[in-house]
Scaffold this motif. Sequence first.
Motif, PDB file in Angstrom:
ATOM      1  N   TRP A   1       0.857  -1.180   0.000  1.00 47.33           N
ATOM      2  CA  TRP A   1       0.000   0.000   0.000  1.00 47.33           C
ATOM      3  C   TRP A   1       0.897   1.235   0.000  1.00 47.33           C
ATOM      4  CZ3 TRP A   1      -4.529   1.793  -1.157  1.00 47.33           C
ATOM      5  CH2 TRP A   1      -4.942   3.039  -0.676  1.00 47.33           C
ATOM      6  N   GLU A   2       0.738   2.098  -1.010  1.00 45.61           N
ATOM      7  CA  GLU A   2       1.445   3.375  -1.137  1.00 45.61           C
ATOM      8  C   GLU A   2       2.958   3.210  -1.071  1.00 45.61           C
ATOM      9  OE1 GLU A   2      -0.248   6.384   1.432  1.00 45.61           O
ATOM     10  OE2 GLU A   2      -2.026   6.536   0.147  1.00 45.61           O
ATOM     11  N   LEU A   3       3.449   2.130  -1.636  1.00 46.29           N
ATOM     12  CA  LEU A   3       4.891   1.884  -1.606  1.00 46.29           C
ATOM     13  C   LEU A   3       5.658   2.958  -2.372  1.00 46.29           C
ATOM     14  CD1 LEU A   3       6.896  -0.137  -0.441  1.00 46.29           C
ATOM     15  CD2 LEU A   3       6.698  -1.461  -2.555  1.00 46.29           C
ATOM     16  N   GLN A   4       5.038   3.514  -3.420  1.00 43.47           N
ATOM     17  CA  GLN A   4       5.688   4.594  -4.176  1.00 43.47           C
ATOM     18  C   GLN A   4       6.007   5.769  -3.251  1.00 43.47           C
ATOM     19  OE1 GLN A   4       3.046   6.682  -6.747  1.00 43.47           O
ATOM     20  NE2 GLN A   4       4.617   8.047  -7.579  1.00 43.47           N
ATOM     21  N   TYR A   5       5.034   6.177  -2.460  1.00 45.82           N
ATOM     22  CA  TYR A   5       5.247   7.298  -1.555  1.00 45.82           C
ATOM     23  C   TYR A   5       6.262   6.951  -0.473  1.00 45.82           C
ATOM     24  CZ  TYR A   5       1.050   9.437  -3.594  1.00 45.82           C
ATOM     25  OH  TYR A   5       0.127   9.990  -4.447  1.00 45.82           O
ATOM     26  N   ILE A   6       6.144   5.772   0.082  1.00 49.00           N
ATOM     27  CA  ILE A   6       7.043   5.358   1.153  1.00 49.00           C
ATOM     28  C   ILE A   6       8.498   5.366   0.679  1.00 49.00           C
ATOM     29  CG2 ILE A   6       7.733   3.363   2.548  1.00 49.00           C
ATOM     30  CD1 ILE A   6       4.677   2.717   2.733  1.00 49.00           C
ATOM     31  N   ASN A   7       8.753   4.859  -0.522  1.00 45.83           N
ATOM     32  CA  ASN A   7      10.118   4.833  -1.043  1.00 45.83           C
ATOM     33  C   ASN A   7      10.678   6.236  -1.243  1.00 45.83           C
ATOM     34  OD1 ASN A   7      10.249   2.035  -1.057  1.00 45.83           O
ATOM     35  ND2 ASN A   7       9.553   1.846  -3.173  1.00 45.83           N
ATOM     36  N   VAL A   8       9.847   7.155  -1.743  1.00 44.94           N
ATOM     37  CA  VAL A   8      10.301   8.532  -1.927  1.00 44.94           C
ATOM     38  C   VAL A   8      10.572   9.191  -0.580  1.00 44.94           C
ATOM     39  CG1 VAL A   8       9.590  10.839  -2.696  1.00 44.94           C
ATOM     40  CG2 VAL A   8       9.248   8.866  -4.180  1.00 44.94           C
ATOM     41  N   ILE A   9       9.687   8.981   0.381  1.00 46.63           N
ATOM     42  CA  ILE A   9       9.872   9.576   1.705  1.00 46.63           C
ATOM     43  C   ILE A   9      11.160   9.068   2.347  1.00 46.63           C
ATOM     44  CG2 ILE A   9       8.933   9.560   4.057  1.00 46.63           C
ATOM     45  CD1 ILE A   9       6.116   9.605   2.532  1.00 46.63           C
ATOM     46  N   ARG A  10      11.424   7.776   2.234  1.00 44.74           N
ATOM     47  CA  ARG A  10      12.661   7.231   2.787  1.00 44.74           C
ATOM     48  C   ARG A  10      13.879   7.918   2.148  1.00 44.74           C
ATOM     49  NH1 ARG A  10      11.870   2.366   1.525  1.00 44.74           N
ATOM     50  NH2 ARG A  10      10.970   1.595   3.468  1.00 44.74           N
ATOM     51  N   LYS A  11      13.861   8.097   0.829  1.00 45.14           N
ATOM     52  CA  LYS A  11      14.980   8.757   0.144  1.00 45.14           C
ATOM     53  C   LYS A  11      15.121  10.211   0.574  1.00 45.14           C
ATOM     54  CE  LYS A  11      14.799   5.812  -3.983  1.00 45.14           C
ATOM     55  NZ  LYS A  11      14.499   5.765  -5.440  1.00 45.14           N
ATOM     56  N   LEU A  12      13.984  10.904   0.768  1.00 44.98           N
ATOM     57  CA  LEU A  12      14.038  12.298   1.209  1.00 44.98           C
ATOM     58  C   LEU A  12      14.654  12.408   2.601  1.00 44.98           C
ATOM     59  CD1 LEU A  12      10.569  13.552  -0.068  1.00 44.98           C
ATOM     60  CD2 LEU A  12      12.810  14.301  -0.899  1.00 44.98           C
ATOM     61  N   ILE A  13      14.280  11.503   3.487  1.00 49.01           N
ATOM     62  CA  ILE A  13      14.859  11.514   4.832  1.00 49.01           C
ATOM     63  C   ILE A  13      16.371  11.288   4.751  1.00 49.01           C
ATOM     64  CG2 ILE A  13      14.979  10.236   7.008  1.00 49.01           C
ATOM     65  CD1 ILE A  13      11.941   9.733   6.707  1.00 49.01           C
ATOM     66  N   MET A  14      16.784  10.318   3.940  1.00 48.33           N
ATOM     67  CA  MET A  14      18.205  10.006   3.839  1.00 48.33           C
ATOM     68  C   MET A  14      18.980  11.138   3.169  1.00 48.33           C
ATOM     69  SD  MET A  14      17.859   5.925   2.881  1.00 48.33           S
ATOM     70  CE  MET A  14      19.616   5.577   2.953  1.00 48.33           C
ATOM     71  N   ARG A  15      18.326  11.901   2.322  1.00 46.61           N
ATOM     72  CA  ARG A  15      19.000  13.026   1.666  1.00 46.61           C
ATOM     73  C   ARG A  15      19.186  14.197   2.621  1.00 46.61           C
ATOM     74  NH1 ARG A  15      16.817  15.712  -3.834  1.00 46.61           N
ATOM     75  NH2 ARG A  15      18.040  13.992  -4.675  1.00 46.61           N
ATOM     76  N   HIS A  16      18.187  14.503   3.423  1.00 44.27           N
ATOM     77  CA  HIS A  16      18.172  15.761   4.168  1.00 44.27           C
ATOM     78  C   HIS A  16      18.552  15.641   5.640  1.00 44.27           C
ATOM     79  CE1 HIS A  16      16.643  18.028   0.793  1.00 44.27           C
ATOM     80  NE2 HIS A  16      15.652  17.182   0.635  1.00 44.27           N
ATOM     81  N   TYR A  17      18.653  14.422   6.162  1.00 42.99           N
ATOM     82  CA  TYR A  17      19.000  14.260   7.570  1.00 42.99           C
ATOM     83  C   TYR A  17      20.300  13.477   7.687  1.00 42.99           C
ATOM     84  CZ  TYR A  17      14.451  16.126   8.718  1.00 42.99           C
ATOM     85  OH  TYR A  17      13.365  16.972   8.831  1.00 42.99           O
TER      86      TYR A  17
END
Length: 252
Positions: free
Chosen positions: A34-50
């Motif tokens: 469910w909503e794996l597309q969003y989850i994958n992007v969110i994980r990448k955003l966290i890893m990029r900015h934190y």
Amino acid sequence: MKFPNLLTQTDHGLMLVNKGDRMVGRNLIEKGEWELQYINVIRKLIMRHYPANQPIEIVDAGANLGVYSLSLHAIPGYTVKVHAIEAQRLIFQILNANIALNGIQNVWTHHGAVSNVLGTMQVRCPDLNQVANFGAFELMKDVRNPDFDGSAYLPVETIQTLTIDSLGLEHCAFIKLDVEGMEHLAIQGALKMLEAQKPIIFFERHKTDYAAVIADLSALGYDIWELPSFNVIAMRKGWELKVTPSRKLTPD
């Protein structure tokens, strides 16, 4: 419905799912995600900015069966603490089962509704012995564009309301709000933390006072990206998100 719940293996882990859930549950059973597309992007955003090797906190408000909590409790290079909040008592029980089934120790679950005040509210939660989109259930009756399709309810219950500010977060990186029309109240109950920490926020816009949300987040220094299916990602100004012509998300 006899034995309404079943176990199914998903991309998010082993999950207990209600067979009558015509949206999230059905996708988990039939597609395994469910909503794996969003989850994958969110994980990448966290890893990029934190920065890695630091603690981060995640809020999964309107956690439902726990898809986001299961998927984001472990991010390579980070020490993660998740607060999963769910108002519907029977779904809250399933949420706890899913955390336990996967042996997860860094998710704290809260039975209650995210709002702008600490208090209580009276609700009649759906009876899960029916076919309905349980994740669409609205706790408040005056939301915009209500679309819950169930017809059977439990007796009235008193549940707690809590604020995100009351969680005492110090390293919040991400908030998911799926609270069916109470998004603007959830934001108002998080203003102190948002001003200080400016986490990434993912929420739905179609049932809430979206103008109020935009005003609050803009004043706090957020940019907003509107996505398909009424979804929105908000991030601090200067952080970028791209949406391709086919509406596919990418953090690149």
